[in-house]
Scaffold this active site. Sequence first.
Site, PDB file in Angstrom:
ATOM      1  CG  HIS A  42      -0.230   0.076   2.534  1.00 31.13           C
ATOM      2  ND1 HIS A  42       0.312  -1.035   3.155  1.00 31.13           N
ATOM      3  CD2 HIS A  42       0.075   1.126   3.340  1.00 31.13           C
ATOM      4  CE1 HIS A  42       0.890  -0.685   4.289  1.00 31.13           C
ATOM      5  NE2 HIS A  42       0.771   0.627   4.423  1.00 31.13           N
ATOM      6  CG  ASP A  44       1.629   4.183   4.724  1.00 30.87           C
ATOM      7  OD1 ASP A  44       0.463   3.856   4.959  1.00 30.87           O
ATOM      8  OD2 ASP A  44       2.606   3.428   4.893  1.00 30.87           O
ATOM      9  CE  LYS A 217      -1.050  18.736 -30.605  1.00 22.45           C
ATOM     10  NZ  LYS A 217      -1.715  17.586 -31.240  1.00 22.45           N
ATOM     11  CG  ASP A 219      -4.865  15.209 -35.428  1.00 24.28           C
ATOM     12  OD1 ASP A 219      -5.019  14.701 -34.301  1.00 24.28           O
ATOM     13  OD2 ASP A 219      -5.807  15.638 -36.107  1.00 24.28           O
ATOM     14  CD  GLU A 350      -3.982  18.923 -34.203  1.00 21.06           C
ATOM     15  OE1 GLU A 350      -5.185  18.754 -33.992  1.00 21.06           O
ATOM     16  OE2 GLU A 350      -3.091  18.451 -33.481  1.00 21.06           O
TER      17      GLU A 350
END
Length: 805
Positions: A42, A44, A217, A219, A350
Site C-alpha cells: 500500500h 501511505d 505536432k 495528429d 495543427e
Amino acid sequence: MNLKEYNEKRDFAKTPEPKGETPSEVNVQRFVIQRHQARALHYDLRLEINGTLKSWAIPKGPSMNPNDKRLAVRTEDHPIKYLHFHGTITKGNYGAGEIIIWDSGTFEIDRTEMDMPAHEQLAKGNLKLIFHGKFIKGNFALVKTGMRNGKESWLLIKKKDAFSTDSLYNAEALGPSSDPKTKQYPKTIQPNTILQPMLASSTKEIFNDPDWLYELKWDGYRVLAHISDKGVLLQLRNGINLNTKFPKLAKELESIEHECILDGEVVILDESGVSQFGELQNYPDSMGVLRLYVFDMIYLNGISMLDLPLTDRKSLIPEVIQGLELTKYCDHIEGMGAALYQKAIDAGMEGVMAKLKDSTYTLATRTEKWLKIKSVDSLDALICGYTDSVGGGVAFGSLILGVRVNDEFTYIGNCGSGFSENRRKELLRQFEPYRRDENPFGKKLPLKGRKPNWMVPTLSCEVNFSERTKNGLLRNPVFERLLNAPVQEADSVPKRLQRKSLPSREIIEIDGLPVSITNIEKVYWPDSGLTKYDLIDYYLQVSKFILPHLFDRPQSLHRHPNGILEEGFYQKDNENVPEWMQTFTLYSKSSERDIEYLLCQNTASLIYMANLGCIEINPWNSRVGKLDFPDYGIIDLDPPEGMKFKNVVRIAKEFKSVMDIAEIQGYCKTSGSKGLHIYIPMGAKYTYEEVRNFIKLLCYFVQQRLPRISTLERRIKKREGKIYLDYLQNRKGHTVASVYSVRPLAGAPLSMPIEWSELDGKFSAQEFKMKNMIQRLERLWDLFQPLLTESINMESCLENLKELG
C-alpha cells in the site's frame, strides 16, 4: 489525535522508525507518500498539520486520473521525522516490511471552496489540497466517507486541472526500486508493462528560446511501442493494444535488435505529408500512408532513460530504428519555434510541440516542460445530448456539449462539424445506452428550435474551437475524436475461444487487453459435461448482446469456481483486479465500509468475470451517475416447487393485460430457473422507492384477479403453494440474473428474452440452453434493447389504472 497511539504500537529498541516526541510547533505543510511493502502493498500519505503527520493508508496508491476514487484509511498520527524515513522494518514489528519514499514536497489548502485552515477542514472530513510534488501535483480532495473496521474511511480524488490525466494511472508503473541508496523517486520500468506517457500542457503563444527544441505536432494515436524478446506491444495511452489494428507496423518493429520502449505518434499522411486523423480511424481502408513518428525513447537494453535529458534520449533513436520503412524519427530544430510554427500552419498542420532540451521524462504526468502550441484551441467536453438533424438528412444534427463545474453541468455550446456521415451513424449507435429524458443542465438551452435528445453525461470528446464568446460558448467548434467509448472495435474481440491444446493458464487478448484464462477444462456442469471453456466461449459469442445491459452498472459477482455442484458465493468487493479493469467505490452502510464494485465495460471485463467462475452475471438496475434511479422495474414470478409452468404463463399474460390497460410496453424473459421476469422501462426518472411501489401496485391488481394461484406473501410457509409476485427486487443494490446470463443449474439454462406471443402451454422456464441460443439471437437480435432508452410516464399509467379500481 496525538503521538500516543503511534508510540504504543512500536518497540523502538527493535524498529528503526523515529520515536514520537512532542509535536512540532513549526508547520511548513510538507507531505510525503511512502510505498510500504508490508503484509499487503500500500501507499501511505502523510500531511504535516498542527505539528504531526496526519496519515492515511491507500491500498491502490494515489492517482492523477479524476475518474479514480482511491480508498484511503486513516491511521495514527506520525512524528514529523517520518517525513524522511525509509528503510526496512524487521519482521515481528508493527508494519514490518520495506518503506520507500515515493514522492514528497509541500501542499497548500485550497480555500476557494471552504475558507478554513487545514485543521478545520480535517475536522470537517473534507480536505481541499494543492500538492507540489514530483509525481503528485495540483488539486485533490480528501473526503471522509464513514467508518471501516473501526477506522475512518476516506477517498482521495484528483480534481481535473492542468496536471490531471484521463489515461489509466498506476503508481506501480513509476517503478519503486529496492536499492537502499536510491530510495527517493525510483524509476524502474520494463517493456510489456502498461505505462502512462508524459503529457504536454497547452499554451497559446509560440516563442523562441535556445533552451527549447521544437517538433511538428502530429495528429494521430499516441503510442508507446514496447519491443522485447516477448515480441511487440503497441500501447495506447489508456492501455489498449493496437497490434491487431496495425499489424504491419507491429511486424516491422519486430526487426529492431534492441529491447526498448519508444514513444511516438501513429499517423496517416496525405500526399502533402500532413496527418489526417479521420483517415487513421478508417485504417486499413484509409487513403494515405501509415507512419509511426518516434519522438522519445524511455528504455533501452535494460536501462531506464527516464532521468536522462531529452536531447540525450532523442540522440539514440535514429540508430535504434535505422532502416525501418513505416517507423521514422521525429526530428526537431532548436531555438527557432516561430519559424517552424509558421511553416507547420502554412502546410495545414495543427501546430508544434515545444520541449525543454534538458527535461527528464515523468510518467503519467502533464508537465509544463512540454508544451503544445496549436493554431486552434481544444478541450475535452462531456457529450450531454445531441439534436435531431434539420430535414432528417443525417443521423443527427449536432452534439450538445458541457463541462462539469462544482458537480453541476455548464453548457458550452453545440458542435455540428467534424463528422463524416458514417462517423455520425457510428456515434449515434454508441449513444443509445446513454439516452435519457432528463435535461442534465436543469434548464432550457438556446438550441434555436432544434429538438434535443438528452444523454447521461458520461462520454467525452475532444473538440477544437477558435475562441469563446462572452457567454462562455465555444466559437466554431469542430469534433476531433471520442475519448472514452465503452466497447472497442468488433474486430478486436475474438468471436470464439480456440480450444486446441490450451494450457492450464493462458493470456488471451480481448479489446487489446490481456485477460488471464485458467483451468479451461474444469467441468462446471457434470450432468452435461460442459466446462469452463464452454462458459467463456458462450460469453464471447453473446458479448455484443449482453454488454449494453451491463455497462456502467456495479456488478455483484456470484462465483462458482468449482462448478455448480459446490455452493457458490457472492463477492462485491474487488480491490485486486487488473489495472485496466474499471471499478466503482461505494460506501456500504450495512458493512460500514467502502465496497469496490467491478464495472463490466467491455468484452475483456466480461471474460475476466467468467474466468473467476461467474456463471451468472448480476448487474444493478441503475448505473453509475444515477445509482438512486433504476433504468427499469422488475416483476419476478417465483413459483413453488412442483407447480405446473402453465400457471406462471397464465400470470405473465395477466400482467400483460394489466400493462395494456396502463399503456405500458413491458418486456419478458425466462429466469433460467423456475419462473419468468417482466421488465418495465423507467428511464432513470424515478427513485427505487417510487419504482418499487409502482411495481407492487401492478402485482396487487394481478393478485386480485388470480388469487388462487398468486400471492404477495413474502414468507414461504404462508404462500400455500402459490406463485409469489416478487416486487422487492426493486431495491438499490439487489440484483437478478442479467438478460442473456447463464444460470448455475443442470443443463446450463439461460435467462433469455422472449416475445409475448411465445408464451403458451408448452413453454418452460428453462426453454433455452447455453448450447442452443446463438441462431435465435442472430434472428431476433436484442429484444431487450428498448429498455436502455425507453421510459413509461408513471403519472399517466396511474391515471389509466384507475379503471381497475
